[in-house]
Motif scaffolding. Sequence first.
Motif, PDB file in Angstrom:
ATOM      1  N   PRO A 183     -11.571  53.533  -8.520  1.00 55.20           N
ATOM      2  CA  PRO A 183     -10.180  52.976  -8.419  1.00 55.20           C
ATOM      3  C   PRO A 183     -10.251  52.379  -6.538  1.00 55.20           C
ATOM      4  CG  PRO A 183     -10.350  55.413  -7.943  1.00 55.20           C
ATOM      5  CD  PRO A 183     -11.487  54.932  -8.963  1.00 55.20           C
ATOM      6  N   GLN A 184     -11.262  52.837  -5.881  1.00 52.53           N
ATOM      7  CA  GLN A 184     -11.548  52.175  -4.521  1.00 52.53           C
ATOM      8  C   GLN A 184     -12.005  50.655  -4.913  1.00 52.53           C
ATOM      9  OE1 GLN A 184     -13.175  55.006  -6.057  1.00 52.53           O
ATOM     10  NE2 GLN A 184     -12.967  56.684  -4.467  1.00 52.53           N
ATOM     11  N   ALA A 185     -12.492  50.304  -5.702  1.00 52.84           N
ATOM     12  CA  ALA A 185     -12.854  49.032  -5.977  1.00 52.84           C
ATOM     13  C   ALA A 185     -11.606  48.210  -6.331  1.00 52.84           C
ATOM     14  CB  ALA A 185     -13.659  48.805  -7.058  1.00 52.84           C
ATOM     15  N   LEU A 186     -10.733  48.834  -7.145  1.00 55.04           N
ATOM     16  CA  LEU A 186      -9.491  48.002  -7.598  1.00 55.04           C
ATOM     17  C   LEU A 186      -8.742  47.831  -6.436  1.00 55.04           C
ATOM     18  CD1 LEU A 186      -9.066  49.992 -10.949  1.00 55.04           C
ATOM     19  CD2 LEU A 186      -9.695  47.567 -10.538  1.00 55.04           C
TER      20      LEU A 186
ATOM     21  N   ASN B 185      -7.495  41.755  -2.382  1.00 51.20           N
ATOM     22  CA  ASN B 185      -8.149  40.237  -2.440  1.00 51.20           C
ATOM     23  C   ASN B 185      -7.261  39.213  -3.155  1.00 51.20           C
ATOM     24  OD1 ASN B 185     -10.352  40.240  -0.529  1.00 51.20           O
ATOM     25  ND2 ASN B 185     -11.474  41.671  -2.215  1.00 51.20           N
ATOM     26  N   MET B 186      -6.537  39.739  -4.333  1.00 49.97           N
ATOM     27  CA  MET B 186      -5.506  38.910  -5.080  1.00 49.97           C
ATOM     28  C   MET B 186      -4.426  38.510  -4.100  1.00 49.97           C
ATOM     29  SD  MET B 186      -7.196  38.464  -7.933  1.00 49.97           S
ATOM     30  CE  MET B 186      -8.832  38.704  -6.823  1.00 49.97           C
ATOM     31  N   ARG B 187      -3.923  39.775  -3.544  1.00 47.03           N
ATOM     32  CA  ARG B 187      -2.454  39.427  -2.515  1.00 47.03           C
ATOM     33  C   ARG B 187      -2.911  38.439  -1.492  1.00 47.03           C
ATOM     34  NH1 ARG B 187      -0.556  40.472   2.046  1.00 47.03           N
ATOM     35  NH2 ARG B 187      -2.416  41.382   2.951  1.00 47.03           N
ATOM     36  N   ILE B 188      -4.110  38.405  -0.633  1.00 45.47           N
ATOM     37  CA  ILE B 188      -4.184  37.623   0.516  1.00 45.47           C
ATOM     38  C   ILE B 188      -4.503  36.028  -0.009  1.00 45.47           C
ATOM     39  CG2 ILE B 188      -5.173  39.142   2.123  1.00 45.47           C
ATOM     40  CD1 ILE B 188      -8.228  38.201   1.566  1.00 45.47           C
ATOM     41  N   ASN B 189      -4.876  35.985  -1.321  1.00 48.76           N
ATOM     42  CA  ASN B 189      -5.070  34.555  -1.784  1.00 48.76           C
ATOM     43  C   ASN B 189      -3.906  34.160  -2.820  1.00 48.76           C
ATOM     44  OD1 ASN B 189      -8.097  33.502  -1.390  1.00 48.76           O
ATOM     45  ND2 ASN B 189      -8.154  35.514  -1.803  1.00 48.76           N
ATOM     46  N   GLY B 190      -2.987  34.999  -2.755  1.00 51.25           N
ATOM     47  CA  GLY B 190      -1.645  34.519  -3.425  1.00 51.25           C
ATOM     48  C   GLY B 190      -1.678  34.493  -4.861  1.00 51.25           C
ATOM     49  N   LEU B 191      -2.762  35.353  -5.560  1.00 56.26           N
ATOM     50  CA  LEU B 191      -2.730  35.575  -6.888  1.00 56.26           C
ATOM     51  C   LEU B 191      -2.050  36.941  -7.421  1.00 56.26           C
ATOM     52  CD1 LEU B 191      -6.411  34.311  -6.986  1.00 56.26           C
ATOM     53  CD2 LEU B 191      -4.486  32.916  -7.715  1.00 56.26           C
ATOM     54  N   GLU B 192      -1.785  36.788  -8.859  1.00 58.73           N
ATOM     55  CA  GLU B 192      -1.573  37.924  -9.667  1.00 58.73           C
ATOM     56  C   GLU B 192      -2.583  38.326 -10.450  1.00 58.73           C
ATOM     57  OE1 GLU B 192       2.281  37.664 -11.194  1.00 58.73           O
ATOM     58  OE2 GLU B 192       3.095  37.389  -9.153  1.00 58.73           O
ATOM     59  N   ALA B 193      -3.001  39.584 -10.798  1.00 57.69           N
ATOM     60  CA  ALA B 193      -4.054  39.996 -11.521  1.00 57.69           C
ATOM     61  C   ALA B 193      -3.575  41.368 -12.089  1.00 57.69           C
ATOM     62  CB  ALA B 193      -5.276  39.934 -11.184  1.00 57.69           C
ATOM     63  N   GLU B 194      -3.916  41.673 -13.231  1.00 58.32           N
ATOM     64  CA  GLU B 194      -3.774  42.950 -13.939  1.00 58.32           C
ATOM     65  C   GLU B 194      -5.194  43.733 -13.681  1.00 58.32           C
ATOM     66  OE1 GLU B 194      -2.442  45.122 -18.091  1.00 58.32           O
ATOM     67  OE2 GLU B 194      -3.327  43.113 -18.173  1.00 58.32           O
ATOM     68  N   LEU B 195      -4.951  44.552 -12.897  1.00 63.78           N
ATOM     69  CA  LEU B 195      -5.963  45.542 -12.548  1.00 63.78           C
ATOM     70  C   LEU B 195      -6.039  46.921 -13.100  1.00 63.78           C
ATOM     71  CD1 LEU B 195      -6.267  44.214  -8.851  1.00 63.78           C
ATOM     72  CD2 LEU B 195      -7.689  43.493 -10.588  1.00 63.78           C
ATOM     73  N   ILE B 196      -7.168  47.263 -13.869  1.00 63.07           N
ATOM     74  CA  ILE B 196      -6.912  48.533 -14.687  1.00 63.07           C
ATOM     75  C   ILE B 196      -8.095  49.505 -14.353  1.00 63.07           C
ATOM     76  CG2 ILE B 196      -6.778  49.470 -17.040  1.00 63.07           C
ATOM     77  CD1 ILE B 196      -5.710  46.506 -17.660  1.00 63.07           C
ATOM     78  N   CYS B 197      -7.935  50.625 -14.087  1.00 65.09           N
ATOM     79  CA  CYS B 197      -8.940  51.694 -13.931  1.00 65.09           C
ATOM     80  C   CYS B 197      -9.340  52.437 -15.299  1.00 65.09           C
ATOM     81  CB  CYS B 197      -8.479  52.749 -12.801  1.00 65.09           C
ATOM     82  SG  CYS B 197      -9.847  53.855 -12.417  1.00 65.09           S
ATOM     83  N   ALA B 198     -10.480  52.310 -15.820  1.00 70.26           N
ATOM     84  CA  ALA B 198     -10.751  52.748 -17.247  1.00 70.26           C
ATOM     85  C   ALA B 198     -12.328  52.833 -17.158  1.00 70.26           C
ATOM     86  CB  ALA B 198     -10.201  51.687 -18.227  1.00 70.26           C
ATOM     87  N   ASP B 199     -12.658  53.445 -18.229  1.00 66.20           N
ATOM     88  CA  ASP B 199     -14.148  53.920 -18.676  1.00 66.20           C
ATOM     89  C   ASP B 199     -14.238  52.584 -19.813  1.00 66.20           C
ATOM     90  OD1 ASP B 199     -16.422  54.070 -20.314  1.00 66.20           O
ATOM     91  OD2 ASP B 199     -16.280  56.271 -19.364  1.00 66.20           O
ATOM     92  N   LEU B 200     -15.228  51.682 -19.775  1.00 67.31           N
ATOM     93  CA  LEU B 200     -15.442  50.476 -20.359  1.00 67.31           C
ATOM     94  C   LEU B 200     -15.541  50.846 -21.723  1.00 67.31           C
ATOM     95  CD1 LEU B 200     -15.921  47.547 -20.074  1.00 67.31           C
ATOM     96  CD2 LEU B 200     -18.265  47.910 -20.069  1.00 67.31           C
ATOM     97  N   ALA B 201     -16.164  52.031 -22.119  1.00 63.90           N
ATOM     98  CA  ALA B 201     -16.278  52.464 -23.640  1.00 63.90           C
ATOM     99  C   ALA B 201     -14.840  52.729 -24.110  1.00 63.90           C
ATOM    100  CB  ALA B 201     -17.142  53.694 -23.693  1.00 63.90           C
ATOM    101  N   GLU B 202     -13.818  53.068 -23.288  1.00 60.04           N
ATOM    102  CA  GLU B 202     -12.721  53.527 -23.855  1.00 60.04           C
ATOM    103  C   GLU B 202     -11.595  52.521 -23.694  1.00 60.04           C
ATOM    104  OE1 GLU B 202     -12.326  56.456 -25.328  1.00 60.04           O
ATOM    105  OE2 GLU B 202     -14.461  57.059 -24.948  1.00 60.04           O
ATOM    106  N   PHE B 203     -11.757  51.203 -22.992  1.00 62.25           N
ATOM    107  CA  PHE B 203     -10.802  50.341 -22.745  1.00 62.25           C
ATOM    108  C   PHE B 203     -10.385  49.649 -23.734  1.00 62.25           C
ATOM    109  CE2 PHE B 203     -10.231  45.958 -20.727  1.00 62.25           C
ATOM    110  CZ  PHE B 203      -8.702  46.553 -20.298  1.00 62.25           C
ATOM    111  N   ARG B 204      -9.131  49.395 -24.012  1.00 60.85           N
ATOM    112  CA  ARG B 204      -8.556  48.731 -25.041  1.00 60.85           C
ATOM    113  C   ARG B 204      -7.420  47.810 -24.687  1.00 60.85           C
ATOM    114  NH1 ARG B 204     -12.102  51.318 -26.787  1.00 60.85           N
ATOM    115  NH2 ARG B 204     -12.375  52.209 -28.814  1.00 60.85           N
TER     116      ARG B 204
END
Length: 233
Positions: free
Chosen positions: A83-86, A92-111
């Motif tokens: 979560p600290q990375a997210l 960084n998305m905010r200061i560059n005027g971008l929108e991104a969906e940022l999700i905290c998840a284990d890769l093996a479980e991510f859907r």
Amino acid sequence: MENQNLTEEARQNLRLDYLPKLRLPLWQRKDMFCMNTDTVLLGEQMVVRKGESVLDLGCNNGALLLYASRFSPGSLTGVDLLPQALALAAENMRINGLEAELICADLAEFRHLPFDVIVCNPPYFATPDPASVNRNPFLATARHEAGCTLETLFAAGGRLLKDKGRFYLVHRADRLAQIIAALQNSPLTLREATLVFDRRTRQATAVIAELRKGKLGPVRFREPLWRPEPDQE
């Protein structure tokens, strides 16, 4: 810098950098994995068509999402275990005027619904004796495969990539055989590869791979790249 998602500890460890050539601002934490030459090479080599959806597996501070933004993608998504990375990626998305969906998840479980393009700068090293793992948990997660083996990564890529999508990966050149072996049990196939050489040693140090779904023809090797000299980075 005001952001409720960044703790006081995070603010004290921040430094402001810029993506080479693009000159987009990027906050990085000194105690976490920071953008390096491999990040830049992957960011410059990946191709995203206008309107395509992009996923960064292990997005960290969002550097590769910033690189993808130059193509005017339809959407940007980043997933990370920390979560600290997210929180930093969100800033960084905010200061560059971008929108991104940022999700905290284990890769093996991510859907998720599948994407047109996936990019990834994964951990490079197989997990060694626990005694030799970096004591900094942020760096240990970024460098060692404990939670993100090649098999886990390619299973996720096969699950999350559209049938005609492209998966761009940067990794160590000396693990190319292991990468190919791990692909044998996944829906992905190596389509193109670009070796990156060190000018001082004349040895290949990294490989940038383009993966596709399904069984394809012979692997195409593109013209090699050369790492910049230290004073040019």
